[in-house]
Design a protein around this motif. Structure first.
Motif, PDB file in Angstrom:
ATOM      1  N   LEU A1077     -47.293  33.783  -6.461  1.00  0.00           N
ATOM      2  CA  LEU A1077     -47.146  34.242  -5.079  1.00  0.00           C
ATOM      3  C   LEU A1077     -45.683  34.200  -4.652  1.00  0.00           C
ATOM      4  O   LEU A1077     -45.225  35.061  -3.894  1.00  0.00           O
ATOM      5  CB  LEU A1077     -48.003  33.381  -4.147  1.00  0.00           C
ATOM      6  N   ASN A1078     -44.961  33.182  -5.117  1.00  0.00           N
ATOM      7  CA  ASN A1078     -43.532  33.121  -4.815  1.00  0.00           C
ATOM      8  C   ASN A1078     -42.826  34.370  -5.332  1.00  0.00           C
ATOM      9  O   ASN A1078     -41.987  34.960  -4.639  1.00  0.00           O
ATOM     10  CB  ASN A1078     -42.951  31.851  -5.453  1.00  0.00           C
ATOM     11  N   ASP A1079     -43.175  34.793  -6.546  1.00  0.00           N
ATOM     12  CA  ASP A1079     -42.556  35.998  -7.109  1.00  0.00           C
ATOM     13  C   ASP A1079     -42.980  37.252  -6.359  1.00  0.00           C
ATOM     14  O   ASP A1079     -42.177  38.183  -6.192  1.00  0.00           O
ATOM     15  CB  ASP A1079     -42.922  36.132  -8.587  1.00  0.00           C
ATOM     16  N   LEU A1080     -44.243  37.290  -5.924  1.00  0.00           N
ATOM     17  CA  LEU A1080     -44.730  38.490  -5.244  1.00  0.00           C
ATOM     18  C   LEU A1080     -43.999  38.739  -3.933  1.00  0.00           C
ATOM     19  O   LEU A1080     -43.905  39.884  -3.486  1.00  0.00           O
ATOM     20  CB  LEU A1080     -46.238  38.368  -4.981  1.00  0.00           C
ATOM     21  N   PHE A1081     -43.493  37.684  -3.287  1.00  0.00           N
ATOM     22  CA  PHE A1081     -42.740  37.876  -2.055  1.00  0.00           C
ATOM     23  C   PHE A1081     -41.538  38.798  -2.277  1.00  0.00           C
ATOM     24  O   PHE A1081     -41.076  39.457  -1.349  1.00  0.00           O
ATOM     25  CB  PHE A1081     -42.247  36.534  -1.504  1.00  0.00           C
ATOM     26  N   SER A1082     -41.033  38.850  -3.507  1.00  0.00           N
ATOM     27  CA  SER A1082     -39.837  39.656  -3.780  1.00  0.00           C
ATOM     28  C   SER A1082     -40.153  41.107  -4.069  1.00  0.00           C
ATOM     29  O   SER A1082     -39.246  41.942  -4.039  1.00  0.00           O
ATOM     30  CB  SER A1082     -39.071  39.064  -4.977  1.00  0.00           C
ATOM     31  N   VAL A1083     -41.423  41.436  -4.353  1.00  0.00           N
ATOM     32  CA  VAL A1083     -41.721  42.806  -4.778  1.00  0.00           C
ATOM     33  C   VAL A1083     -42.836  43.472  -3.987  1.00  0.00           C
ATOM     34  O   VAL A1083     -42.879  44.699  -3.908  1.00  0.00           O
ATOM     35  CB  VAL A1083     -42.086  42.838  -6.279  1.00  0.00           C
ATOM     36  N   MET A1084     -43.736  42.706  -3.397  1.00  0.00           N
ATOM     37  CA  MET A1084     -44.912  43.305  -2.753  1.00  0.00           C
ATOM     38  C   MET A1084     -44.823  43.233  -1.238  1.00  0.00           C
ATOM     39  O   MET A1084     -43.871  42.686  -0.670  1.00  0.00           O
ATOM     40  CB  MET A1084     -46.192  42.603  -3.232  1.00  0.00           C
ATOM     41  N   ASP A1085     -45.856  43.779  -0.603  1.00  0.00           N
ATOM     42  CA  ASP A1085     -46.036  43.667   0.842  1.00  0.00           C
ATOM     43  C   ASP A1085     -46.152  42.186   1.186  1.00  0.00           C
ATOM     44  O   ASP A1085     -47.073  41.491   0.757  1.00  0.00           O
ATOM     45  CB  ASP A1085     -47.307  44.422   1.243  1.00  0.00           C
ATOM     46  N   ARG A1086     -45.197  41.686   1.984  1.00  0.00           N
ATOM     47  CA  ARG A1086     -45.153  40.250   2.245  1.00  0.00           C
ATOM     48  C   ARG A1086     -46.300  39.788   3.128  1.00  0.00           C
ATOM     49  O   ARG A1086     -46.766  38.653   3.004  1.00  0.00           O
ATOM     50  CB  ARG A1086     -43.801  39.893   2.865  1.00  0.00           C
ATOM     51  N   GLY A1087     -46.768  40.656   3.997  1.00  0.00           N
ATOM     52  CA  GLY A1087     -47.953  40.304   4.768  1.00  0.00           C
ATOM     53  C   GLY A1087     -49.176  40.138   3.876  1.00  0.00           C
ATOM     54  O   GLY A1087     -50.032  39.272   4.106  1.00  0.00           O
ATOM     55  N   PHE A1088     -49.268  40.959   2.837  1.00  0.00           N
ATOM     56  CA  PHE A1088     -50.365  40.839   1.879  1.00  0.00           C
ATOM     57  C   PHE A1088     -50.275  39.511   1.129  1.00  0.00           C
ATOM     58  O   PHE A1088     -51.283  38.837   0.888  1.00  0.00           O
ATOM     59  CB  PHE A1088     -50.307  42.008   0.904  1.00  0.00           C
ATOM     60  N   VAL A1089     -49.060  39.096   0.775  1.00  0.00           N
ATOM     61  CA  VAL A1089     -48.896  37.822   0.076  1.00  0.00           C
ATOM     62  C   VAL A1089     -49.240  36.663   1.007  1.00  0.00           C
ATOM     63  O   VAL A1089     -49.803  35.657   0.572  1.00  0.00           O
ATOM     64  CB  VAL A1089     -47.466  37.688  -0.473  1.00  0.00           C
ATOM     65  N   PHE A1090     -48.914  36.810   2.298  1.00  0.00           N
ATOM     66  CA  PHE A1090     -49.356  35.795   3.264  1.00  0.00           C
ATOM     67  C   PHE A1090     -50.875  35.674   3.266  1.00  0.00           C
ATOM     68  O   PHE A1090     -51.441  34.572   3.345  1.00  0.00           O
ATOM     69  CB  PHE A1090     -48.871  36.159   4.670  1.00  0.00           C
ATOM     70  N   THR A1091     -51.541  36.799   3.165  1.00  0.00           N
ATOM     71  CA  THR A1091     -52.999  36.779   3.147  1.00  0.00           C
ATOM     72  C   THR A1091     -53.523  36.106   1.879  1.00  0.00           C
ATOM     73  O   THR A1091     -54.523  35.392   1.920  1.00  0.00           O
ATOM     74  CB  THR A1091     -53.540  38.218   3.242  1.00  0.00           C
ATOM     75  N   LEU A1092     -52.857  36.331   0.768  1.00  0.00           N
ATOM     76  CA  LEU A1092     -53.236  35.625  -0.449  1.00  0.00           C
ATOM     77  C   LEU A1092     -53.058  34.122  -0.286  1.00  0.00           C
ATOM     78  O   LEU A1092     -53.894  33.332  -0.747  1.00  0.00           O
ATOM     79  CB  LEU A1092     -52.390  36.128  -1.625  1.00  0.00           C
ATOM     80  N   THR A1093     -51.980  33.741   0.378  1.00  0.00           N
ATOM     81  CA  THR A1093     -51.764  32.314   0.643  1.00  0.00           C
ATOM     82  C   THR A1093     -52.867  31.771   1.534  1.00  0.00           C
ATOM     83  O   THR A1093     -53.371  30.660   1.317  1.00  0.00           O
ATOM     84  CB  THR A1093     -50.394  32.114   1.315  1.00  0.00           C
ATOM     85  N   LYS A1094     -53.274  32.550   2.520  1.00  0.00           N
ATOM     86  CA  LYS A1094     -54.364  32.117   3.397  1.00  0.00           C
ATOM     87  C   LYS A1094     -55.674  31.988   2.614  1.00  0.00           C
ATOM     88  O   LYS A1094     -56.477  31.075   2.863  1.00  0.00           O
ATOM     89  CB  LYS A1094     -54.528  33.109   4.547  1.00  0.00           C
ATOM     90  N   THR A1095     -55.905  32.908   1.682  1.00  0.00           N
ATOM     91  CA  THR A1095     -57.119  32.829   0.862  1.00  0.00           C
ATOM     92  C   THR A1095     -57.183  31.500   0.120  1.00  0.00           C
ATOM     93  O   THR A1095     -58.214  30.822   0.104  1.00  0.00           O
ATOM     94  CB  THR A1095     -57.141  33.994  -0.147  1.00  0.00           C
ATOM     95  N   TYR A1096     -56.080  31.130  -0.478  1.00  0.00           N
ATOM     96  CA  TYR A1096     -56.022  29.837  -1.180  1.00  0.00           C
ATOM     97  C   TYR A1096     -56.241  28.697  -0.200  1.00  0.00           C
ATOM     98  O   TYR A1096     -57.037  27.786  -0.443  1.00  0.00           O
ATOM     99  CB  TYR A1096     -54.670  29.715  -1.881  1.00  0.00           C
ATOM    100  N   TRP A1097     -55.533  28.739   0.909  1.00  0.00           N
ATOM    101  CA  TRP A1097     -55.609  27.663   1.903  1.00  0.00           C
ATOM    102  C   TRP A1097     -57.035  27.513   2.426  1.00  0.00           C
ATOM    103  O   TRP A1097     -57.533  26.396   2.593  1.00  0.00           O
ATOM    104  CB  TRP A1097     -54.637  27.977   3.040  1.00  0.00           C
ATOM    105  N   LYS A1098     -57.659  28.630   2.675  1.00  0.00           N
ATOM    106  CA  LYS A1098     -59.002  28.600   3.237  1.00  0.00           C
ATOM    107  C   LYS A1098     -60.002  27.995   2.256  1.00  0.00           C
ATOM    108  O   LYS A1098     -60.869  27.201   2.652  1.00  0.00           O
ATOM    109  CB  LYS A1098     -59.422  30.023   3.626  1.00  0.00           C
ATOM    110  N   GLN A1099     -59.902  28.360   0.997  1.00  0.00           N
ATOM    111  CA  GLN A1099     -60.836  27.816   0.011  1.00  0.00           C
ATOM    112  C   GLN A1099     -60.635  26.320  -0.177  1.00  0.00           C
ATOM    113  O   GLN A1099     -61.598  25.565  -0.316  1.00  0.00           O
ATOM    114  CB  GLN A1099     -60.677  28.549  -1.316  1.00  0.00           C
TER     115      GLN A1099
END
Length: 1453
Positions: A1077-1099
């Motif tokens: 996820l740290n790497d994805l912040f440099s290449v992908m939609d950062r809001g989408f990566v935030f959502t991935l972080t939320k997915t982990y946090w929520k589980q």
């Protein structure tokens, strides 16, 4: 009345209505507090507790809708990533040699061409330009702090100048006695005891002391003086963070380079015999007796004088400079006590056996030269005749051995004598043989030093010069390697048989030393010049190729193609005719004519660099000789069926007879170099033909009975020879050979393919290819590692370019993915020592970082849009579902025949688009409900739904997995070329999501490999398609983002369900996901990566509710968060310049830990300022990562959080590390920028204010040993009489909320005696320095506005906190500082604290018992935690959880 008025002044004048408003508002808007109190009264549905994750803002839309209005500068740079943030760099690989090692031939095999390309092309490196500014590379290290502190002005403190208390009184008494004016002062006055007023001088008058100045001006001057000469970086003056905690540091793997063991430089200085009558030729090699293996190639050297060399001038061409080397560098990968340096000597062949030829060297002495002059002249004359006639033939002469480790070990402790000019510094005499007469002590010493298997270090011993004085005569019937190993093993015994043999006296001087790192004038085993090589006329040093005693697991990085031939024995006992003085001529042939002998055999010493033939040494009158030769051959890069080794056996006539030829051929045999396309190596026992082989013999093996040929001993094997290849192009593994052959056949479209005895037709190629991919797991590990780069490249190629077989495209993604999982797991299990702290195998990590690149990206710079295909473009998706973006008007013809990779698929859809629409229509699949929502800008990314949509997406992936085929002719018509190309990251994500069973488990074990491979593929794709400058939302297709979301959800699920069963695997998986996820912040939609972080946090949060001991899972989440937040643009990701606005609903926002858990109310503040200081929903949404960090801090430091005591230090270190990194970051050096950064951490003030009762007491006011570890509210009861009791306040407010059980201020009365475990001094100090950094750098106006609205209780708590900071960091003198260092900053204490925190990382009676055993509960102000000194194991009626439960039961019957 005065007393009454004084008492009345202490009473708070808060009116009942205001108290009611405050208390009701506080508890009504704090769902977390009500949850902690088991009260569920009227919680607003718009509030989100701290234990639950909020929806992040859509980062890309927010940045788009809020364009910067700030002028360019450091503050403007905070708003967005820099344009040069990420780049692809092609870095030239370092070459050791002056000329690149490449084949000389232009026409080479495709496999050789690919290997050479792999070894010569530049490194393809993805560079995150600002990565060094991340928290993983925090510059506040101990060394840098020492450098900074050198420039600080030296401070002199009064406390250090005051003498000790005991000696102070003695000094005063002495001063009294020495007063000269004591009679002039009144007796008993204060002055008479200390001062001499008459002789004293007045102090200097302070300027402007009595001048009137405005208060504001004085304050401003004081503020300027305080800021003058102040160090800009606060954390630069604070002890550096513990390096053990840098989990977020991703080490850059080592550059792939040629393998070398420990290197040893051997210089051959001189060789002198008692008599000098003929040339002597020498060779060196290393042998490992334990492994019974020769571990180096031969090094041939010539120490003869020019006069002696002249005796061979008719037979030897002019010597090449490379054959004149007298020094060599040996490499030993596995040094041990059983390594010997064996020296073998040869001489020119002459009539007589070895004993007769060696006799003169044993009986004649140099001192008797005059006496034996005539005999020596006769010997010299005979030698000249033999050199003239038999100069090109050799015979064995003598040998000796040096026990290498014995020399190295004694050289390490050698006492040098600088005055010894005869021998020289460090020179010693003798191998083991010259100690044979040194007595029993010498033998025992030798035995002791050579026994055992101590660690052997060849890199640091002192150079030594050896003088070997004794050689052993070669035995004609004991020349084999087996005999040599017996001799060497016998040498280590005290009663060696060899000691009793008569030696040949000589003096061989050898210098042995550790090899320099960059030796001059060095040649590789291929005779290429190594840098630096200043002068080509200088005698070179040779790099000697190592044959490691055990496997070496290092990939090849240079082109090498060498062949070593070892003739071993010949049995001509049953051969008729005269064949006694036998030599074997070895030739490497490219055809069957003698003119086809290739000049590829390396010369030995004082000869040409390459020759066409090589002869073995002759054993006089021996029909069954053994051989000990090594013939080194440079293999051609391109081999055909006609290349072979030809062995011709000759009888050499030693006596000169009339009409007798010098050499007579007596037999022939050969070895074809290729067998079914594979290099033929190994042990051979060959039959020997009496006649010259017929035409076309080279394509056949000599074992084949050719008609009309006569063979020695009825075609039995009589010649033993071993052939060894050291090649970086020939794998010498049948499974790898088959795989590479099939792949190259597909690339070259060369059918049918012959592999072994199989002839594979094109129709069978698909199954054969899949079988060969599956069989890669059976290949030997060493060749797999040696050819790792080529192997992974080919598997990647099969994924991104599905092969076309019989006119159909075959999807090889699944078998290739399975093969990759198998290979990486195999390397991980077998090479555990070659891993970093995160379990990443260095060989695999270096492949991804340096070697991997998308196939043929250089020739295809353009690419189509996401998920689609552009006509005539460089990218075309072979699978049906990838064609969804094609024009609907295109009518795509499809072949009815489907590939064998998925026989379950049937039907002939009209077009891919129609098929997709049919699936979507029949299943009701709506992409708007997918896991990745591409709707309006304000709609956040959604987490994966557990609904029918997920099932439909799984079916969609199944369709994408199938091996749909398309007509080649149609594709050629459509694109004008042969297809196809996929994107590796998309295929990897898809294959991973749909994997199951052992493949899925293997991928999880090495998740880091596939994550890093995907990220580099993504960057390369963006780079070569010129998408790095495009909108992040348009960079990747929606389906790929669906797969990523599903993958993250799947892995997060594995983490929360398996962390108790396999903690080692889950820790690695957790870290790998965080780095991804740290790497994805440099290449992908950062809001989408935030959502991935939320997915982990929520589980994780969902799982925490069901756990009794959540510390382990919370610790994993902390590691995850620390790595994710270590991104170099962490501040930008938190939108530091965003304007926090209150929620749209009228309900209050979620409060911070201060307002949630405190027992006092606050005045209604301005909502905008309040949001900045609280963990409100707007704060946590817009400052998403900072909100997660501070939320973790608040939850773990909460005294109500059971089982998290051991995580206090860990979470504090996370915050400390972030702030320390910000403090030293040059991008944030500007005051305004740093103030913006500090705004992200304003809620930490309230969190620490809440934790004041738990902080370590640095004041030492009540107790010299510090405040007790357990703090109760009763400690402050005497100071809290002017505060409103909370029970009364709640009653006034009309709410029936129970009394909070913990004190909320130093001065707040609590009716209970609730205990709180105090933080350690180290954790408290780290927390306070974080607070001071925020207060120092935050905007003063914002702080003043917030402070102005604080209640009296909050201000009291804040002042107490400031006083504690002063007490913590004030200078208390050298002695106190030394005492603090000895108690707090020692490593042993730190390790003890870690151990205690690990033990206390659970809740319940066990935790309380451990605390009691430490004596914490007994050290209360009253002497006992419970008012008694009973020696109980534990008292359930006195524990705090029992009191709370009973109290709540009474309040809520």
């Amino acid at each position: 009345m005065a007393e009454r008025r004084a008492f009345a002044q202490k009473i708070s004048r808060t009116v009942a209505a205001e108290v009611r408003k405050q208390i009701s508002g506080q508890y009504g808007s704090s769902p977390q507090l009500l949850k902690n109190l088991n009260v569920g009264a009227n919680v607003s549905h718009h509030s989100v507790p701290l234990t639950e994750a909020v929806d992040p803002v859509d980062f890309e839309d927010y940045v788009l809708m809020h364009p910067p209005i700030i002028d360019p500068g450091p503050l403007r740079d905070l708003l967005e990533f820099p344009p040069d943030d990420i780049e692809v760099i092609y870095s030239p690989r370092e070459c050791r040699t002056l000329v690149q090692a490449v084949p000389e031939e232009s026409d080479v095999d495709p496999h050789v061409r690919d290997c050479v390309k792999t070894y010569t092309e530049d490194w393809a490196i993805v560079n995150r330009k600002y990565h060094k500014l991340s928290t993983g590379f925090n510059p506040n290290t101990l060394d840098k702090q020492k450098e900074r502190q050198k420039g600080l002005p030296k401070q002199i403190f009064e406390s250090d100048e005051i003498p000790d208390t005991n000696s102070y009184q003695d000094d005063q008494d002495d001063l009294k006695r020495r007063s000269v004016s004591i009679d002039d002062t009144p007796r008993g006055s204060w002055a008479c005891s200390i001062f001499d007023l008459k002789n004293s001088l007045p102090d200097a008058v302070l300027p402007n002391l009595l001048d009137r100045s405005p208060i504001e001006e004085i304050d401003q001057q004081n503020e300027e003086q305080r800021k003058a000469n102040r160090h800009k970086e606060l954390f630069a003056l604070y002890p550096a963070p513990d390096e053990d905690d840098t989990i977020e540091r991703h080490s850059i793997p080592e550059v792939p380079r040629e393998h070398f063991g420990q290197r040893l430089l051997v210089k051959c200085l001189s060789l002198k015999f008692e008599i000098e009558i003929e040339p002597i030729f020498a060779s060196l090699a290393l042998y490992d007796v334990r492994e019974k293996k020769k571990i180096s190639e031969n090094f041939f050297f010539d120490l003869n004088s020019e006069q002696i060399k002249g005796m061979l001038r008719p037979h030897v061409p002019p010597a090449a400079i490379s054959t004149l080397a007298r020094s060599a560098i040996f490499s030993i990968t596995y040094p041990c006590q059983d390594v010997f340096l064996v020296i073998k000597l040869e001489k020119v062949l002459q009539q007589g056996d070895i004993g007769e030829c060696a006799e003169p060297y044993m009986i004649f002495k140099e001192s008797d030269t005059t006496k034996n002059k005539e005999k020596l002249e006769k010997l010299r004359s005979q030698a000249e005749q033999f050199c003239l006639r038999l100069g090109k033939y050799r015979m064995p002469f003598a040998w000796t051995a040096i026990h290498l480790m014995n020399i190295v070990n004694s050289a390490g402790s050698l006492e040098r004598d600088s005055t010894d000019s005869e021998i020289g510094a460090g020179e010693r005499k003798g191998s083991w043989s010259e100690r044979r007469n040194s007595g029993l002590v010498g033998r025992r010493s030798l035995e002791r030093t050579t026994s055992g298997d101590e660690s052997c270090n060849l890199s640091s011993f002192r150079p030594a010069t050896l003088t070997v004085t004794n050689f052993f005569k070669q035995e004609g019937d004991r020349l084999s390697d087996e005999d040599l190993y017996k001799f060497l093993a016998d040498m280590r015994r005290p009663s060696s048989v060899l000691r009793r043999l008569r030696p040949i006296t000589a003096q061989l001087k050898i210098d042995i030393s550790p090899a320099p790192e960059n030796p001059h004038y060095c040649l590789t085993p291929e005779l290429l010049q190594v840098k630096p090589y200043p002068d080509t006329r200088v005698r070179p040093t040779k790099d000697i190729l190592e044959f490691p005693s055990r496997d070496v697991y290092v990939p090849y990085t240079t082109y090498r193609n060498l062949l070593y031939v070892y003739p071993q024995s010949l049995n001509f006992a049953n051969r008729q005719g005269s064949a006694r003085n036998i030599t074997v001529k070895v030739q490497f042939m490219s055809g069957e004519d003698q003119n086809n002998a290739m000049q590829v055999i390396f010369g030995k010493s004082s000869c040409a660099e390459f020759t066409k033939e090589s002869y073995t040494a002759v054993i006089y009158h021996n029909r069954s000789p053994d051989f000990h030769e090594e013939i080194k051959i440079k293999l051609p890069a391109y081999l055909t069926d006609h290349h072979h080794l030809l062995f011709t056996f000759y009888h050499v006539s030693c006596q000169q007879k009339q009409n007798t030829p010098l050499e007579t051929p007596v037999g022939y045999t050969w070895i074809p170099m290729l067998q079914n396309g594979r290099l033929k190596t190994g042990q051979f026992c060959l039959p020997v033909s009496l006649e010259k082989p017929p035409q076309s013999y080279s394509v056949l093996s000599p074992e084949v009975p050719l008609p009309g040929m006569k063979w020695v001993d009825n075609h039995k094997g009589v010649f033993n020879v071993e052939v060894i290849a050291v090649s970086s192009v020939h794998t010498q593994d049948p499974y790898l050979d088959k795989f590479f052959a099939l792949v190259h056949a597909l690339e070259e479209h060369a059918f049918p393919v012959r592999i072994g005895d199989l002839r594979i037709l094109e129709n069978d190629l698909e199954n054969e290819l899949k079988n060969s991919i599956s069989a890669l797991s059976s290949a030997q590990l060493e060749p797999v590692v040696r050819f790792l780069h080529q192997l992974l490249d080919k598997l990647v190629l099969l994924v991104v370019r599905p092969p076309i077989i019989a006119g159909q495209i075959v999807n090889m993604g699944q078998p290739s993915f399975e093969a990759m999982t198998s290979i990486v797991n195999r390397l991980h299990k077998n090479l555990e020592a070659n891993q970093d702290q995160h379990g990443r195998n260095n060989l695999l990590a270096s492949y991804i970082y340096y070697v991997f690149r998308l196939p043929s990206t250089e020739s295809n710079p353009s690419s189509p849009g996401p998920g689609g295909c552009v006509l005539g473009g460089s990218m075309h998706y072979a699978t049906m579902a990838r064609s969804a973006a094609r024009l609907a008007s295109l009518s795509l013809s499809r072949s009815r025949s489907l590939s064998n990779s998925n026989p379950d698929i049937s039907g002939t859809p009209t077009s891919p688009d129609d098929e997709v629409r049919t699936i979507i229509g029949s299943k009701g699949l709506d992409r708007s409900n997918s896991w990745v929502n591409a709707g309006g800008p304000t709609v956040p990314w959604r987490s994966p739904p557990r609904s029918s949509t997920e099932v439909m997406q799984a079916m969609d992936r199944s369709n994408r997995m199938s091996s749909h085929t398309e007509s080649t002719s149609f594709l050629q018509t459509l694109t004008g070329r042969l297809p196809t190309k996929k994107l590796l990251h998309e295929e990897l994500a898809l294959q991973w999501v749909v994997s199951s069973g052992s493949v899925r488990e293997s991928a999880l074990h090495q998740a880091w490999f596939f994550f890093e491979l995907m990220v580099k593929s993504m960057v390369h794709h963006l780079y070569f398609s010129d998408k790095l400058d495009t909108s992040r939302k348009a960079r990747f297709p929606e389906r790929f983002m669906d797969d990523i979301a599903a993958l993250v959800s799947m892995i997060a699920g594995d983490i929360v369900t398996r962390f108790q069963k396999d903690i080692e695997l889950i820790e690695r998986l957790n870290v790998s996901l965080a780095f991804f996820l740290n790497d994805l912040f440099s290449v992908m939609d950062r809001g989408f990566v935030f959502t991935l972080t939320k997915t982990y946090w929520k589980q994780v949060s969902s799982k925490l509710y069901a756990l009794q001991t959540p510390s382990m899972l919370v610790s994993l989440r902390l590691d995850f968060l620390r790595i994710v937040c270590s991104h170099e643009h962490y501040v930008t990701l938190n939108l530091p310049c965003s304007l926090l606005t209150p929620p749209s609903s009228p309900s209050p926002s979620v409060s911070s830990a201060t307002s949630q858990s405190s027992g006092f109310s606050t005045i209604v503040q301005d909502q905008k300022i309040a949001n900045m200081f609280e963990l409100s929903v707007p704060f946590r949404q817009q400052h998403y990562l900072a909100g997660l960090v501070l939320t973790e801090l608040a939850l773990i430091l909460d005294p109500e959080a059971e089982g998290l005591f051991g995580l206090h230090k860990k979470v504090i270190n996370v915050v400390h590390n972030l702030l320390s990194s910000h403090d030293s970051d040059p991008r944030y050096a500007d005051v305004d920028v740093k103030a913006r950064v500090a705004t992200l951490y304003l809620p930490i003030i309230g969190i620490i204010m809440e934790s004041v009762p738990q902080l370590y007491d640095f004041t030492e006011s009540l107790n010299q040993r510090g405040r007790p570890n357990v703090v109760t509210a009763d400690d402050y009861e005497s100071e809290s009489s002017n505060m409103i009791n909370q029970t009364v306040a709640m009653a006034i407010a009309g709410a029936s909320v129970p009394q909070l059980s913990r004190p909320s201020s130093f001065l707040l009365t609590s009716g209970t005696g609730r205990q709180y475990t105090a933080f350690s001094a180290e954790s408290s100090r780290s927390l306070l320095i974080c607070l001071l950094w925020v207060l120092k750098n935050a905007d003063n106006m914002i702080l003043q506005k917030w402070f102005a609205d604080l209640s009296i209780l909050q201000l009291n708590r804040l002042l107490d906190l400031m006083y504690l900071c002063v007490s913590c960091f004030e200078y208390k003198g050298k002695k106190a500082f030394e005492r603090m260092n000895s108690l707090t900053f020692k490593k042993s204490k730190d390790m003890k604290a870690k151990l205690e925190e690990a033990i206390l990382g659970s809740i319940g009676a066990r935790q309380e018992m451990v605390r009691r055993s430490r004596g914490q509960l007994e050290r209360s102000p009253s002497g006992s935690a419970f008012g008694s000194q009973e020696n109980l194991r534990w008292r359930k009626d006195m524990t705090h959880w029992r009191q709370n439960s009973e109290k709540l039961d009474k309040l809520f019957p």
